[in-house]
Design a protein around this motif. Structure first.
Motif, short mmCIF file in Angstrom:
data_model
loop_
_atom_site.label_atom_id
_atom_site.label_comp_id
_atom_site.label_asym_id
_atom_site.label_seq_id
_atom_site.Cartn_x
_atom_site.Cartn_y
_atom_site.Cartn_z
N TYR A 102 -8.14 7.99 6.66
CA TYR A 102 -9.08 8.40 5.62
C TYR A 102 -10.37 7.57 5.52
O TYR A 102 -11.29 7.97 4.81
CB TYR A 102 -8.39 8.36 4.24
CG TYR A 102 -7.28 9.38 4.10
CD1 TYR A 102 -7.52 10.74 4.31
CD2 TYR A 102 -5.98 8.99 3.77
CE1 TYR A 102 -6.50 11.67 4.19
CE2 TYR A 102 -4.95 9.92 3.64
CZ TYR A 102 -5.23 11.26 3.85
OH TYR A 102 -4.22 12.19 3.73
N PHE A 103 -10.44 6.40 6.14
CA PHE A 103 -11.57 5.51 5.85
C PHE A 103 -12.36 5.09 7.09
O PHE A 103 -13.44 4.53 6.95
CB PHE A 103 -11.06 4.24 5.12
CG PHE A 103 -10.47 4.54 3.76
CD1 PHE A 103 -11.28 4.59 2.63
CD2 PHE A 103 -9.11 4.80 3.62
CE1 PHE A 103 -10.74 4.89 1.39
CE2 PHE A 103 -8.56 5.09 2.37
CZ PHE A 103 -9.37 5.15 1.25
N ASP A 104 -11.83 5.36 8.29
CA ASP A 104 -12.45 4.77 9.48
C ASP A 104 -13.89 5.19 9.73
O ASP A 104 -14.68 4.42 10.24
CB ASP A 104 -11.60 5.07 10.72
CG ASP A 104 -10.69 3.89 11.04
OD1 ASP A 104 -10.67 2.94 10.22
OD2 ASP A 104 -10.01 3.91 12.09
N ALA A 135 0.56 -4.63 0.78
CA ALA A 135 1.50 -4.47 -0.34
C ALA A 135 1.88 -3.00 -0.59
O ALA A 135 3.05 -2.65 -0.70
CB ALA A 135 0.91 -5.08 -1.60
N GLY A 136 0.88 -2.12 -0.68
CA GLY A 136 1.15 -0.73 -1.07
C GLY A 136 1.34 0.17 0.14
O GLY A 136 0.64 0.03 1.14
N ARG A 137 2.29 1.07 0.06
CA ARG A 137 2.55 1.99 1.17
C ARG A 137 2.80 3.40 0.63
O ARG A 137 3.18 3.57 -0.53
CB ARG A 137 3.79 1.52 1.96
CG ARG A 137 3.63 0.13 2.55
CD ARG A 137 4.84 -0.25 3.40
NE ARG A 137 4.98 0.57 4.58
CZ ARG A 137 4.44 0.28 5.77
NH1 ARG A 137 3.73 -0.83 5.93
NH2 ARG A 137 4.62 1.09 6.80
N LEU A 149 10.51 11.35 7.80
CA LEU A 149 9.86 10.34 6.97
C LEU A 149 8.57 9.86 7.64
O LEU A 149 8.59 9.52 8.82
CB LEU A 149 10.79 9.13 6.85
CG LEU A 149 11.30 8.80 5.44
CD1 LEU A 149 12.22 9.92 4.96
CD2 LEU A 149 12.03 7.47 5.43
N GLU A 150 7.49 9.86 6.88
CA GLU A 150 6.25 9.24 7.38
C GLU A 150 5.93 8.13 6.39
O GLU A 150 5.71 8.38 5.21
CB GLU A 150 5.12 10.27 7.40
CG GLU A 150 3.81 9.68 7.90
CD GLU A 150 2.71 10.73 8.02
OE1 GLU A 150 2.23 10.96 9.14
OE2 GLU A 150 2.35 11.33 6.99
N ASP A 151 5.91 6.89 6.87
CA ASP A 151 5.71 5.73 6.00
C ASP A 151 4.43 5.03 6.46
O ASP A 151 4.40 4.43 7.53
CB ASP A 151 6.94 4.81 6.13
CG ASP A 151 6.87 3.61 5.19
OD1 ASP A 151 5.82 3.37 4.56
OD2 ASP A 151 7.89 2.90 5.08
N LEU A 152 3.38 5.13 5.65
CA LEU A 152 2.07 4.64 6.07
C LEU A 152 1.70 3.34 5.38
O LEU A 152 1.75 3.25 4.15
CB LEU A 152 0.99 5.69 5.74
CG LEU A 152 1.20 7.11 6.24
CD1 LEU A 152 0.06 8.01 5.75
CD2 LEU A 152 1.25 7.13 7.76
N GLY A 153 1.28 2.36 6.16
CA GLY A 153 0.71 1.12 5.62
C GLY A 153 -0.81 1.19 5.70
O GLY A 153 -1.38 2.20 6.14
N SER A 154 -1.46 0.09 5.32
CA SER A 154 -2.93 0.09 5.28
C SER A 154 -3.60 0.49 6.60
O SER A 154 -4.53 1.30 6.57
CB SER A 154 -3.44 -1.29 4.86
OG SER A 154 -3.01 -1.57 3.58
N PRO A 155 -3.15 -0.01 7.76
CA PRO A 155 -3.85 0.37 8.99
C PRO A 155 -3.82 1.88 9.23
O PRO A 155 -4.83 2.48 9.60
CB PRO A 155 -3.08 -0.37 10.10
CG PRO A 155 -2.36 -1.47 9.41
CD PRO A 155 -2.07 -1.00 8.02
N GLU A 156 -2.67 2.49 8.96
CA GLU A 156 -2.55 3.94 9.20
C GLU A 156 -3.37 4.73 8.17
O GLU A 156 -4.00 5.73 8.50
CB GLU A 156 -1.08 4.38 9.13
CG GLU A 156 -0.18 3.80 10.20
CD GLU A 156 0.37 2.42 9.85
OE1 GLU A 156 0.30 2.04 8.66
OE2 GLU A 156 0.86 1.72 10.77
N ILE A 157 -3.36 4.24 6.92
CA ILE A 157 -4.11 4.96 5.86
C ILE A 157 -5.61 4.82 6.13
O ILE A 157 -6.38 5.78 6.02
CB ILE A 157 -3.73 4.42 4.46
CG1 ILE A 157 -2.24 4.65 4.20
CG2 ILE A 157 -4.58 5.09 3.38
CD1 ILE A 157 -1.69 3.94 2.96
#
Ligand code: SAM
Length: 281
Positions: free
Chosen positions: A259-261, A273-275, A247-255
């Motif tokens: 993809y955005f850094d 909120a969204g994961r 299982l890989e469960d990503l929250g905002s910091p990981e996403i």
């Protein structure tokens, strides 16, 4: 969902993917040349009228989440393909365009969706003259009232071969019972099958400011006739997916890190909120 009406939320998320193509900086997180044409003139004019909203932090963060979840599903699909998966099942496909720009020649796509939404999508595809490849099968299913296994079997799914499932933007709209019966079905697919889904944390798990953002979004989807009804904490969703591995469960910091850094614009996720989850068999 209303039985006769196509999903309004499917249109809302498709408009945001199209906005990403037209108004966000390069490189795009989701490079999707079909996102704009699938909307046709009528809905595109809706998008052009609302461009001033795109920069607002809530709107931009939601758009970031929506493009990231499609990108993540397609990245995980590439891993699945490398492991020999040949069937991609998009549950609650909405106006997802993967099947019309599929870079994997050996992959057969099954688009599963509520019959009313799927009918509407096919009209849009036809109106915009977007070719439908023979590697795509449409499977109309109402998750609340029809059984997914039977419909997929009837549509020609090879049940002894591994499959990869994407379930994006659907889980919060389902009953727990409908969610669990689909998870049970996916959990009994052959080894090397996989799944990507996104889920939302319950209001009570969010900090105060995010509770207000949650209320605003919940009110809007309710108004669209598709109220949110299913939320999970990371611990709860892990329990629901206990038959799966890795299982890989990503929250905002990981996403954001993934993809955005490196972006120079302000496009990135906010809040918790969204994961996104991927899981394997
Ligand atoms: C927010 S849209 C997401 C669409 C798409 N996955 C995307 O990311 O663009 C929700 C989708 O779930 C589908 N959906 C909601 N309830 C459903 C049900 N009971 N049976 C089948 N599909 C359903 C809608 O038709 C719609 O396509």
């Amino acid at each position: 969902m209303d039985h006769a009406t196509p999903s309004r939320t499917a249109l809302r998320v498709a408009l945001r993917r199209a906005a990403h193509q037209l108004y966000d900086g390069q490189p795009l997180v989701l490079d999707d040349p079909i996102a704009v044409p699938i909307l046709g003139k009528e809905f595109l004019s809706e998008l052009h009228k609302t461009t001033t909203k795109l920069e607002k932090p809530f709107s931009s963060a939601l758009r970031a989440f929506l493009v990231a979840r499609s990108r993540y599903a397609e990245d995980m699909l590439s891993i699945a393909v490398a492991q020999g998966v040949t069937q991609y099942i998009i549950l609650g496909a909405g106006l997802d365009t993967f099947a019309y720009r599929n870079p994997h020649p050996g992959i057969h796509v099954f688009e599963v969706d509520h019959p009313a939404t799927q009918r509407w999508k096919r009209e849009l595809l036809e109106a915009s003259r977007i070719p439908v490849s023979s590697n795509l099968t449409f499977v109309p299913v109402d998750f609340e009232h029809q059984t997914l296994p039977e419909q997929l079997l009837a549509a020609g799914l090879n049940t002894s071969a591994p499959s990869f499932f994407a379930w994006l933007g659907v889980v919060p709209y389902l009953t727990l019972e409908a969610f669990r019966s689909t998870v049970r079905y996916i959990a009994t697919r052959p080894a090397n099958s996989g799944l990507v889904l996104d889920y939302a944390q319950p209001r009570s798990a969010l900090p105060r400011l995010e509770q207000l953002a949650h209320d605003s979004l919940a009110a809007r989807v309710k108004l669209a006739g598709e109220p949110f009804q299913l939320f999970f904490t990371p611990r709860e969703v892990a329990t629901e997916l206990s038959d799966f591995y890795n299982l890989e469960d990503l929250g905002s910091p990981e996403i954001n890190a993934r993809y955005f850094d490196s972006r120079t614009d302000n496009l990135r996720l906010l809040g918790s909120a969204g994961r996104l989850i991927s899981a394997w068999l």
